[in-house]
Motif scaffolding. Structure first.
Motif, PDB file in Angstrom:
ATOM      1  N   THR A  55      13.212  -3.263   5.924  1.00 42.48           N
ATOM      2  CA  THR A  55      12.598  -1.932   6.157  1.00 42.48           C
ATOM      3  C   THR A  55      12.725  -1.044   4.576  1.00 42.48           C
ATOM      4  O   THR A  55      13.616  -1.223   3.915  1.00 42.48           O
ATOM      5  N   GLY A  56      11.541  -0.558   4.466  1.00 46.61           N
ATOM      6  CA  GLY A  56      11.510   0.129   2.850  1.00 46.61           C
ATOM      7  C   GLY A  56      11.717   1.622   3.210  1.00 46.61           C
ATOM      8  O   GLY A  56      12.391   2.012   4.165  1.00 46.61           O
ATOM      9  N   GLU A  57      11.351   2.353   2.210  1.00 42.28           N
ATOM     10  CA  GLU A  57      11.863   3.797   1.823  1.00 42.28           C
ATOM     11  C   GLU A  57      10.783   4.828   2.542  1.00 42.28           C
ATOM     12  O   GLU A  57      10.959   5.909   2.499  1.00 42.28           O
ATOM     13  N   LEU A  85       6.758   2.215  -2.757  1.00 43.97           N
ATOM     14  CA  LEU A  85       5.775   2.889  -3.471  1.00 43.97           C
ATOM     15  C   LEU A  85       6.566   2.641  -5.034  1.00 43.97           C
ATOM     16  O   LEU A  85       7.739   2.786  -5.100  1.00 43.97           O
ATOM     17  N   SER A  86       5.599   2.368  -5.966  1.00 47.94           N
ATOM     18  CA  SER A  86       6.221   2.363  -7.273  1.00 47.94           C
ATOM     19  C   SER A  86       5.724   3.808  -8.056  1.00 47.94           C
ATOM     20  O   SER A  86       6.562   3.932  -9.215  1.00 47.94           O
ATOM     21  N   VAL A  87       4.984   4.250  -7.520  1.00 49.09           N
ATOM     22  CA  VAL A  87       4.615   5.770  -8.221  1.00 49.09           C
ATOM     23  C   VAL A  87       4.532   6.771  -6.901  1.00 49.09           C
ATOM     24  O   VAL A  87       3.652   6.487  -6.057  1.00 49.09           O
ATOM     25  N   LEU A 110      -0.439   8.228  -5.506  1.00 48.33           N
ATOM     26  CA  LEU A 110       0.366   6.980  -4.791  1.00 48.33           C
ATOM     27  C   LEU A 110      -0.104   5.790  -5.293  1.00 48.33           C
ATOM     28  O   LEU A 110      -1.209   5.183  -5.362  1.00 48.33           O
ATOM     29  N   THR A 111       1.048   4.837  -5.788  1.00 46.09           N
ATOM     30  CA  THR A 111       0.773   3.438  -6.294  1.00 46.09           C
ATOM     31  C   THR A 111       1.740   2.511  -5.657  1.00 46.09           C
ATOM     32  O   THR A 111       2.872   2.657  -5.676  1.00 46.09           O
ATOM     33  N   TRP A 112       1.122   1.370  -5.201  1.00 42.75           N
ATOM     34  CA  TRP A 112       2.105   0.362  -4.608  1.00 42.75           C
ATOM     35  C   TRP A 112       1.904  -0.859  -5.681  1.00 42.75           C
ATOM     36  O   TRP A 112       0.515  -1.042  -5.739  1.00 42.75           O
ATOM     37  N   HIS A 167      -2.138  -4.827  -5.967  1.00 43.00           N
ATOM     38  CA  HIS A 167      -1.782  -3.560  -6.557  1.00 43.00           C
ATOM     39  C   HIS A 167      -2.719  -2.527  -6.133  1.00 43.00           C
ATOM     40  O   HIS A 167      -3.899  -2.678  -6.374  1.00 43.00           O
ATOM     41  N   VAL A 168      -2.616  -1.338  -5.367  1.00 45.19           N
ATOM     42  CA  VAL A 168      -3.213  -0.213  -4.934  1.00 45.19           C
ATOM     43  C   VAL A 168      -2.780   1.268  -5.476  1.00 45.19           C
ATOM     44  O   VAL A 168      -1.873   1.410  -5.664  1.00 45.19           O
ATOM     45  N   GLY A 169      -3.746   1.780  -5.884  1.00 47.60           N
ATOM     46  CA  GLY A 169      -3.510   3.339  -6.376  1.00 47.60           C
ATOM     47  C   GLY A 169      -4.506   4.123  -5.068  1.00 47.60           C
ATOM     48  O   GLY A 169      -5.623   3.929  -5.032  1.00 47.60           O
TER      49      GLY A 169
END
Length: 197
Positions: free
Chosen positions: A2-4, A91-93, A128-130, A187-189
């Protein structure tokens, strides 16, 4: 693992697909939530009874099962479903801001003109950036943007502190970028603004 982050997608007017027996109609979203109250329409008429809304799970799509055949009718639903990120999909951003509505500009005489708004601070907006989103979930973001679905985002980790935001609207088409050597991940924003309901 599970992620955050958890994303809640607020679907309105999704057309359910007849499974073939006229009784069970399949939806796209998984793990439908109890709130807000789910609504089902048949040929534009809100249904009060005569069906069961099957919530599904994290891996199983929601569906609607009627007690009598609805063959040939248009079945639509309003509901909210949940997507829990994996640790790889965190999420990275997570960027949020409140823009100022005041304007500072020169007038025709070269003097500085300051316009102060009655509402000096605008609504939350952000990005939001993944880095490693599953390609299948990018397709969900396409659907969110194309249908102007609202969404909520919240953290499930005590180590993160960004504010939980609800009623967000994508303001642009989700940016997509392939990752060389990482099949199935992209990679998605997504840019968004908070909507007042």
């Amino acid at each position: 693992m599970t992620g955050e982050w958890i994303i809640y997608i607020r679907v309105r007017g999704e057309v359910a697909v007849d499974s073939g027996n006229g009784l069970t109609f399949n939806l796209n979203g998984k793990d439908a939530q109890a709130l807000p109250v789910k609504e089902v329409y048949v040929n534009g008429v809100l249904q009060i009874s005569g069906y069961t809304f099957n919530a599904g799970s994290q891996t199983t799509a929601a569906s609607i099962t009627f007690t009598s055949s609805q063959t040939g009718k248009i079945v639509k639903a309003n509901y909210r479903w949940k997507y829990e990120t994996t640790s790889e999909e965190n999420l990275s951003v997570y960027q949020v801001e409140k823009p100022m509505n005041n304007i500072v500009e020169p007038d025709v005489n070269g003097q500085t003109l300051i316009s102060v708004s009655y509402n000096p601070v605008g609504a939350f907006k952000g990005l939001l950036t993944w880095e490693y989103m599953l390609k299948a979930f990018w397709r969900e973001w396409q659907r969110i943007a194309e249908n102007s679905y609202l969404f909520d985002i919240e953290t499930v980790s005590d180590t993160t502190e960004p504010e939980t935001l609800s009623y967000l609207l994508a303001t642009g088409y989700p940016k997509y970028e392939k990752i060389p050597g990482v099949p199935g991940r992209v990679h998605v924003g997504v840019e968004f603004v908070k909507v007042t309901i």
